[in-house]
Design an enzyme around this catalytic site. Structure first.
Site, PDB file in Angstrom:
ATOM      1  N   SER A  24       0.837  -1.214   0.000  1.00 47.89           N
ATOM      2  CA  SER A  24       0.000   0.000   0.000  1.00 47.89           C
ATOM      3  C   SER A  24       0.867   1.257   0.000  1.00 47.89           C
ATOM      4  CB  SER A  24      -0.893   0.023   1.244  1.00 47.89           C
ATOM      5  OG  SER A  24      -1.843  -1.002   1.189  1.00 47.89           O
ATOM      6  N   ARG A  28       1.468   4.359  -2.999  1.00 48.08           N
ATOM      7  CA  ARG A  28       1.283   5.778  -2.697  1.00 48.08           C
ATOM      8  C   ARG A  28       2.564   6.572  -2.890  1.00 48.08           C
ATOM      9  NH1 ARG A  28      -2.413   2.573  -0.522  1.00 48.08           N
ATOM     10  NH2 ARG A  28      -4.424   3.357   0.227  1.00 48.08           N
ATOM     11  N   SER A 169     -13.207   1.427   3.405  1.00 50.69           N
ATOM     12  CA  SER A 169     -12.293   1.062   2.319  1.00 50.69           C
ATOM     13  C   SER A 169     -11.273   2.165   2.112  1.00 50.69           C
ATOM     14  CB  SER A 169     -13.075   0.841   1.026  1.00 50.69           C
ATOM     15  OG  SER A 169     -12.202   0.938  -0.087  1.00 50.69           O
ATOM     16  N   ASP A 317      -6.802  -8.015   4.864  1.00 48.91           N
ATOM     17  CA  ASP A 317      -6.039  -8.861   3.934  1.00 48.91           C
ATOM     18  C   ASP A 317      -5.481 -10.111   4.620  1.00 48.91           C
ATOM     19  OD1 ASP A 317      -6.556  -7.085   1.916  1.00 48.91           O
ATOM     20  OD2 ASP A 317      -4.641  -6.040   2.065  1.00 48.91           O
ATOM     21  N   ARG A 390      -2.877 -14.245  -1.896  1.00 47.56           N
ATOM     22  CA  ARG A 390      -2.999 -14.513  -0.450  1.00 47.56           C
ATOM     23  C   ARG A 390      -3.628 -15.879  -0.157  1.00 47.56           C
ATOM     24  NH1 ARG A 390      -0.944  -9.738   1.174  1.00 47.56           N
ATOM     25  NH2 ARG A 390      -1.834  -7.849   0.290  1.00 47.56           N
TER      26      ARG A 390
HETATM   27  C1  S3P Z   1      -5.658  -1.289   0.108  1.00 45.62           C
HETATM   28  C2  S3P Z   1      -6.874  -1.289   0.731  1.00 45.62           C
HETATM   29  C3  S3P Z   1      -7.654  -2.501   1.016  1.00 45.62           C
HETATM   30  C4  S3P Z   1      -6.793  -3.755   0.901  1.00 45.62           C
HETATM   31  C5  S3P Z   1      -5.937  -3.754  -0.314  1.00 45.62           C
HETATM   32  C6  S3P Z   1      -5.005  -2.545  -0.300  1.00 45.62           C
HETATM   33  C7  S3P Z   1      -4.963  -0.008  -0.140  1.00 45.62           C
HETATM   34  O1  S3P Z   1      -8.711  -2.600   0.079  1.00 45.62           O
HETATM   35  O2  S3P Z   1      -7.613  -4.903   0.918  1.00 45.62           O
HETATM   36  O3  S3P Z   1      -5.144  -4.929  -0.383  1.00 45.62           O
HETATM   37  O4  S3P Z   1      -3.757  -0.005  -0.434  1.00 45.62           O
HETATM   38  O5  S3P Z   1      -5.628   1.037  -0.036  1.00 45.62           O
HETATM   39  P1  S3P Z   1     -10.139  -1.902   0.321  1.00 45.62           P
HETATM   40  O6  S3P Z   1      -9.982  -0.442   0.245  1.00 45.62           O
HETATM   41  O7  S3P Z   1     -11.017  -2.433  -0.798  1.00 45.62           O
HETATM   42  O8  S3P Z   1     -10.594  -2.390   1.666  1.00 45.62           O
END
Ligand code: S3P
Length: 430
Positions: A24, A28, A169, A317, A390
């Site tokens: 993540s 970013r 989310s 996750d 996963r």
């Molecule tokens: C993520 C947010 C999550 C996660 C994904 C990565 C992110 O998803 O499951 O692996 O980097 O913002 P959701 O926003 O759908 O919950």
């Protein structure tokens, strides 16, 4: 790439290791590094397929990104208005984060773009971002009225906006925050539980005007983002497989160095500790605005627990590997309020119930979760990954404590988030 792995029962899991960078945060770092002014140097970047989809998209929009020794990236930011119209469709591969966050960002550009992805991503719901973005003034077309990719985005002016998201989310929240950089006034997002806050932390780190309030976050438009250094911590979602492996295999003791322990991500530690897992956080420190620690984990007798509420987004996750821990725990584990698992890379409730079941685990699916009756010995056999990284890695952990070898089919998908998973696993399993 479709391939198979055969995992033998483990004697124990021992040693010291580190996991690759956080997925993540890596996404970013490219996005904000590209929109900043000046150079951003990223160390610890995750060189997996998902993050390369983001990297390639920004290169296709004219952002110079060069790879230095050791996988370090130098991003020469082009500023908020410096992206160029891509000459071709942008391929997000398997990456929901790339597609949803880019949909927000591209909505505010002065050009046209199209996002697509692999067969799994093209099945995932996109209305959760296209509906609020359209309400801000975005022009987005897509299959099924904007529910499915490919998405075609005619960028343009965006309005100030407040969105009360029905789902917790981070992808929805981040898409709107990125669109908010281009709006004509503040953008606010609230969510039912706090989802991962890496976007907020990194926007703040780059100098954006962003503020949290109870239940939500507000961003002011058109900040001057300043490039800088980002040191990406190890991904707790990758560490999770090794935490569970060491907990369930007798005689194990493992030190995992440099893992991100942001409270919006560390639900897995809380869950495993509540199950009786012995996990110590050592030398907790801060790195580029994110908390980091070394994790010491030792084999433990686990017990079943109930998991729901705010713990779900904090460990979303990790639920597949939590179901593996639960299969080896004494008693019943109930996972509820986890409907989001049905719309991940695959339907992770259906996948884990099916694949753990093939090894003899007693697991039952519900609409929003699953119930696992632990303590049953698992047998060897053959299982499928469902094309989901996963699921493949969770089944590898289950296999370490099975009574015979387990063949996991179609494991090439682990390259999306954890390219060196298999050699790393073999390096600590004895
Ligand atoms: C993520 C947010 C999550 C996660 C994904 C990565 C992110 O998803 O499951 O692996 O980097 O913002 P959701 O926003 O759908 O919950």
């Amino acid at each position: 790439m479709s391939q198979n792995q055969i995992i033998e029962p483990a004697g124990c899991v021992r040693g010291e290791m580190s996991v690759p960078g956080d997925k993540s945060i890596s996404h970013r770092s490219i996005m904000l590094g590209a929109l900043a002014e000046g150079r951003t140097r990223v160390t610890g970047f995750l060189h997996g397929e998902d993050n390369h989809a983001t990297l390639n998209a920004f290169r296709a929009m004219g952002v110079p990104i060069t790879e230095q020794e050791g996988g370090v990236l130098d991003i020469d930011g082009v500023g908020l208005d410096g992206l160029r119209e891509p000459a071709d469709v942008l391929d997000c591969g398997n990456s929901g984060t790339t597609m949803r966050l880019m949909t927000g960002l591209l909505s505010g550009q002065s050009f046209f773009s199209v996002l697509t992805g692999d067969q799994y991503l093209r099945r995932r719901p996109m209305r959760r971002v296209t509906v609020p973005l359209r309400a801000m003034g975005a022009r987005i077309d897509g299959r099924e009225g904007g529910e499915k990719a490919p998405l075609a985005i005619s960028g343009g002016p965006l309005r100030a906006f407040t969105w009360n998201s029905p789902v917790a989310s981070a992808q929805v929240k981040s898409a709107l925050l990125l669109a908010g950089l281009y709006a004509d006034g503040p953008v606010e997002v609230t969510e039912p539980h706090l989802s991962r806050d890496h976007s907020e932390r990194m926007l703040n780190h780059f100098g954006a005007r962003i503020e949290r309030f109870t239940g939500g976050v507000r961003i002011e438009p058109r900040p001057r983002l300043a490039g800088g250094e980002i040191d990406v911590p190890g991904d707790i979602s990758s560490a999770a497989f090794f935490l569970v492996a060491a907990l369930v295999v007798p005689g194990s003791e493992l030190l995992i160095r440099n893992v991100g322990v942001n409270p919006t991500r560390s639900g897995i530690i809380d869950i495993l500790r509540a199950m009786g897992g012995r996990i110590d956080l050592l030398d907790t420190r801060e790195q580029s605005g994110e908390p980091v620690a070394d994790l010491l984990v030792r084999h433990s007798d686990l017990k079943g627990i109930d998991i729901g509420g705010e713990l779900i987004p904090r460990a979303i996750d990790e639920m597949p590997v939590v179901s593996v821990a639960a299969a080896f725990a004494e008693g019943t584990t109930r996972i509820t309020e986890a409907r989001e698992l049905r719309v991940k890379e695959t339907d992770r409730i259906a996948a884990m119930v099916s694949e753990l079941g093939k090894l003899g685990a007693r697991v039952e699916a519900f609409e929003d979760g699953m119930v696992i009756e632990g303590g049953e010995a698992l047998s060897g056999g053959q299982v499928e990954s469902w094309g989901d990284h996963r699921i493949a890695m969770s089944m590898a952990v289950a296999a370490l404590r099975a009574s015979g070898p387990v063949t996991i089919r179609d494991t090439g998908c682990t390259a999306t988030s954890f390219p060196n998973f298999w050699p790393l696993l073999h390096s600590v399993v004895q």
